[in-house]
Enzyme design. Sequence first.
Site, short mmCIF file in Angstrom:
data_model
loop_
_atom_site.label_atom_id
_atom_site.label_comp_id
_atom_site.label_asym_id
_atom_site.label_seq_id
_atom_site.Cartn_x
_atom_site.Cartn_y
_atom_site.Cartn_z
CD GLU A 29 -2.97 1.09 2.27
OE1 GLU A 29 -3.74 2.06 2.44
OE2 GLU A 29 -3.10 0.01 2.89
CE LYS A 83 -9.31 0.26 6.06
NZ LYS A 83 -8.95 -0.70 7.10
#
Length: 396
Positions: free
Chosen positions: A198, A214
């Site tokens: 990420e 997410k």
Amino acid sequence: MSTLGPVVGYRRGSVDLHPPGLPTACRAYIWERSRLEWHSRDGGDPLRLLCDFLASHGVQISDFSGSPSVTDRSVCGAAVLLSPPSVTASPAPAVPDLAAVVYEHRHSVGMEVARRPGAVTGPWTPSWTPEEHAAAVQAVREAIARGDVYVVNLVGHASAPFSGDPREALARLAGLPGAKYGGVLHGDDWWVASASPETLVEVAGGRVTTRPIKGTRPATPEGRAELLASAKERAEHVMIVDLERNDLGRVARTGSVRVDELFAIRRWSGLWQAESTVSAELRDGVGLAELLAAVWPGGSVTGAPKRAAVEVAGRLEPVGRGPSMGAFGWIGHDHTGRASVDLGLSIRTAAISANRAHLWAGGGIVWDSDPRAEVAEAAAKTAPLKRALSGGRAAG
């Protein structure tokens, strides 16, 4: 390390394990010049300390829109580890809350180190039981019902005895499939490795980008279809995307914030994850300190609203997050000498210190979260890391 102030300036020499984000072309030509290690007990503002330290080595990033920022072209750049602020003690206190290591261009001959392969040698001990984790999820749901927060990221921790030299185990972890920010950084008595996919923040050509993740499912055709169809996961994801748009808006030119990609499905190790890309043009006068103050800690590991979510999580999490859920990556320059930033969010991150290995894993909690499913998701995220640290064996 010192309790009187940050440790600055000692030289370690050639590099045998690479930090995340190090340019490929530099991997055979870096030498450690100097480092900063700071613990929160030392006092001071870590963002300002970082900027001042980089500037003292010729990497002046007071304004991304200005003239070339690197005044010492012998400097390749700096590896940076920045832990999230926490009111709870870290279970790995030897790991600094801020570490910055400046590297210069020099032929690296490698390091021949006498070692015996290291690995986890005993069972993993969680800092909360599955029942306690599930109860914390329920407590977040109650806070959401009261209107205190919309989403909270809860993070748990586990540790296990570790013996031998950590290098091979951490190299396995950093090399897991999908580890965009795979890399290792260490000091005299601590090691941190990441397999993070990420992006917390990236700056190139005057544009800033973040890529929040997410939503998680097993990397099977059924898992992918389930993730794409989940209204719960999409709603949670969009809330974090909106938070990141707001964060970038604090440092962006008016009207320049955009969502370049929404809810794209990526693979990390044995999991599917949903990722979006949010970017903006930096306004004039924004430097590194202002940028990090806007985006750190990352919204996907806090929740929304950010400050309230952090307070709720801090009351419920069993131990501090240590080096996890912070920033881990590279600050350097492009071929023109302009500053570039590529910092990953330190999820999927392990620390080794005092003969113990430490892992953290979390997940976003919303009103319709299932406590049992959240416990299972955290276990799925740590399973590849445990295997890597255990020499590829199944780990309890």
